[in-house]
Structure formats: structure tokens, C-alpha cells
Design an enzyme around this catalytic site. Structure first.
Site, mmCIF file in Angstrom:
data_model
loop_
_atom_site.group_PDB
_atom_site.id
_atom_site.type_symbol
_atom_site.label_atom_id
_atom_site.label_comp_id
_atom_site.label_asym_id
_atom_site.label_seq_id
_atom_site.Cartn_x
_atom_site.Cartn_y
_atom_site.Cartn_z
ATOM 1 N N GLY A 102 0.812 -1.217 0.000
ATOM 2 C CA GLY A 102 0.000 0.000 0.000
ATOM 3 C C GLY A 102 0.843 1.264 0.000
ATOM 4 O O GLY A 102 0.565 2.216 -0.735
ATOM 5 N N CYS A 103 1.880 1.275 0.809
ATOM 6 C CA CYS A 103 2.737 2.464 0.906
ATOM 7 C C CYS A 103 3.508 2.692 -0.390
ATOM 8 O O CYS A 103 3.737 3.834 -0.791
ATOM 9 C CB CYS A 103 3.682 2.341 2.095
ATOM 10 S SG CYS A 103 2.796 2.320 3.673
ATOM 11 N N THR A 104 3.886 1.610 -1.057
ATOM 12 C CA THR A 104 4.574 1.737 -2.340
ATOM 13 C C THR A 104 3.622 2.300 -3.393
ATOM 14 O O THR A 104 3.991 3.222 -4.141
ATOM 15 C CB THR A 104 5.151 0.378 -2.790
ATOM 16 O OG1 THR A 104 6.092 -0.064 -1.802
ATOM 17 C CG2 THR A 104 5.838 0.490 -4.144
#
Length: 153
Positions: free
Chosen positions: A43-45
Site C-alpha cells: 500500500g505504501c509503495t
């Protein structure tokens, strides 16, 4: 969560290159300050890549993008290089800014309760005042939502 209209808490943290960066150094510019959990997680990527894709358009709106997590500066450097991220990533292992912006909260995952960073974006105006709060943002939509907000002003 902090609210719109409140003076944004200042901080001084190390970026991915080891430079000290403070929010007060961006007075006169609009700042998109986004908090995320960890480098290189799915998700953060996706969220970081979406901000990278929208970087030029956000710059055209007069905004500077800053991402903050509790990962180390070395981790941020690897993350930024791996994905070609053209913006500042700040390391906050002591949770200084993370706590000041009230994004260190209880999270539940598969019935397990733990403390962690709740994905949140703050838009800070040129005078250092929080203009908009976007709590619990979706990683794939966050950058587009920020751009839509800034372009619609």
C-alpha cells in the site's frame, strides 16, 4: 487528528539523504505532508508511486510533497532510489512528528490490536496553517484526491 485552521506543528527530521529538514523551512509554499506506515509495503509503495506520478502536476499547483514514516533515512534512500521517488521522505523513528500530528493510533488487523501510523495526509498552507486534513486515506486515490483539491482551489 489535528484540524484545519490549526498552526501546523513544526519539526526537524532527517531526509533520505541525511539532511535535516524542518517544516518551517517551507513557509511561503504549500506542503502536502503525508504519513505512511512503512517503506516497501504494497500500500505504501502504491501511494508513493501515485505521488511520484502526480509530482509535476502538484508542483504546478505550488505544492511540495513530503512523506513521513518511522523508517530510517537509509531505508528511505533505498525506497526512493528503487522507485525513483522525486520528493522528500523524512525519517521519524522517535515519532516526533507522527505524534505531533496525532497519526500514531490504535490499529486493528485480523483481530490483533497494535499501535501504528494511520495513513493520513495534511495540506499545509503558505503560512504554516493546516488547510485540509485527509484521514485514513486510500493509497491508490490519495495523490489524485490531493491534486483534485489543489487544482480546484
Amino acid at each position: 487528528m489535528l484540524e484545519a485552521g490549526v498552526k501546523a506543528p513544526d519539526f526537524a527530521l532527517s531526509d533520505q539523504d541525511g539532511n535535516r529538514v524542518s517544516l518551517s523551512g517551507f513557509l511561503g509554499k504549500k506542503v502536502v505532508l503525508y504519513f505512511y506506515s512503512r517503506d516497501n509495503t504494497p500500500g505504501c509503495t502504491r501511494q508513493a508511486l501515485a505521488f511520484a506520478e502526480n509530482n509535476a502536476a502538484l508542483k504546478d499547483c505550488g505544492a511540495v510533497i513530503i512523506g513521513i514514516s518511522k523508517d530510517s533515512a537509509a531505508s528511505h534512500l533505498k525506497f526512493a532510489e528503487k522507485h525513483g521517488l522525486p520528493f522528500i521522505l523524512l525519517s521519524d523513528p522517535g515519532l516526533e512528528a507522527i505524534r505531533a500530528y496525532d497519526v500514531w493510533q490504535e490499529k486493528k488487523l485480523y483481530g490483533k490490536v497494535s499501535m501504528g501510523v494511520v495513513r493520513t495526509t495534511y495540506i499545509i498552507d503558505e503560512q504554516g496553517v493546516i488547510e485540509k486534513v485527509m484521514p485514513k486515506v486510500k493509497p491508490d486515490a490519495n495523490a489524485a484526491d490531493v491534486l483534485a483539491y489543489l487544482a480546484g482551489m
